[in-house]
Design a protein around this motif. Structure first.
Motif, mmCIF file in Angstrom:
data_model
loop_
_atom_site.group_PDB
_atom_site.id
_atom_site.type_symbol
_atom_site.label_atom_id
_atom_site.label_comp_id
_atom_site.label_asym_id
_atom_site.label_seq_id
_atom_site.Cartn_x
_atom_site.Cartn_y
_atom_site.Cartn_z
ATOM 1 N N ASP A 1 0.401 -0.845 0.240
ATOM 2 C CA ASP A 1 -0.147 0.036 -0.415
ATOM 3 C C ASP A 1 0.610 1.417 -0.067
ATOM 4 N N LYS B 1 3.699 1.062 -0.988
ATOM 5 C CA LYS B 1 5.274 1.042 -2.437
ATOM 6 C C LYS B 1 6.613 1.095 -2.036
ATOM 7 N N PRO C 1 8.235 0.580 -8.212
ATOM 8 C CA PRO C 1 7.033 1.646 -8.672
ATOM 9 C C PRO C 1 5.993 0.742 -9.500
ATOM 10 N N ASP C 2 4.549 1.523 -9.331
ATOM 11 C CA ASP C 2 2.937 0.695 -9.777
ATOM 12 C C ASP C 2 3.750 -0.882 -10.352
ATOM 13 N N VAL D 1 4.749 -3.111 -7.332
ATOM 14 C CA VAL D 1 3.703 -3.210 -6.683
ATOM 15 C C VAL D 1 2.574 -4.376 -7.204
ATOM 16 N N ASP D 2 2.363 -4.332 -8.353
ATOM 17 C CA ASP D 2 1.071 -4.769 -9.017
ATOM 18 C C ASP D 2 1.272 -6.480 -9.453
#
Length: 183
Positions: free
Chosen positions: A26, A28, A61-62, A65-66
């Motif tokens: 959450d 990151k 980075p997003d 995270v995904d």
């Protein structure tokens, strides 16, 4: 695991050491507090990072995270199918089926086979770290930030390692002077 190295610049031993309670998806962030090492004398064991600066928080980075969310979900589903239950908070992010640390040598060999299979046999796992640093340099991220992200004790280590990556073009310097003088 390779994308973790590519998108964080962490060393292989650092990539293999975090536990889920050191990864906040959450926020990151991954907290680098230890690393794995593998020697003939001691086998696989945890150790402190290479330097005080190696103990750091790395922003994720997003895309990573995904990927980590999906990886964790898949791990949990697999565990449930085999009746192993939920993951303990201190479970390693990357572990063998029994939850034990992965062999750095085995991961390096597996990476080598994978790299060869996709036509880039010269790209070692450690090269992912260099690629990360190179991308940050190319994007204009300052050397102190890059150095901290990589866990280097001092920025001069980063400069010595990546000096060749800095563009010889000094137009940015001239533009900065122009901006200050408002030409």
């Amino acid at each position: 695991m390779a994308i973790t190295a590519l998108f964080t610049g962490m060393r292989l031993g650092e990539v293999l050491a975090p536990r889920w309670n050191r990864v906040d998806l959450d926020a990151k962030v991954v907290q680098v507090r230890e690393a794995l090492e593998q020697t003939k004398a001691f086998g696989i064991r945890f150790k402190p990072p290479k330097s005080k600066a190696g103990r750091r928080d790395v922003t994720l980075p997003d895309i990573l995270v995904d990927a980590l969310r999906e990886y964790r979900r898949a791990m949990l589903e697999t565990r449930m199918q085999f009746g192993a239950g939920r993951l303990p908070d201190d479970a390693l992010v990357f572990a063998d089926i029994d939850g034990k640390p992965l062999s750095l040598i085995a991961v390096s060999i597996a990476w080598g086979h994978f790299a060869e299979s996709i036509g880039i046999p010269e790209v070692t796992f450690h090269a992912l770290r260099h690629t990360h640093a190179s991308q940050l340099i190319d994007a204009g991220v300052d050397i102190v930030t890059i150095s901290k992200r990589l866990g280097h004790a001092k920025p001069d280590i980063t400069l010595r390692t990546y000096a060749h990556m800095f563009r010889k073009d000094d137009r940015k310097a001239a533009a900065a002077i122009n901006a200050v003088l408002k030409w």
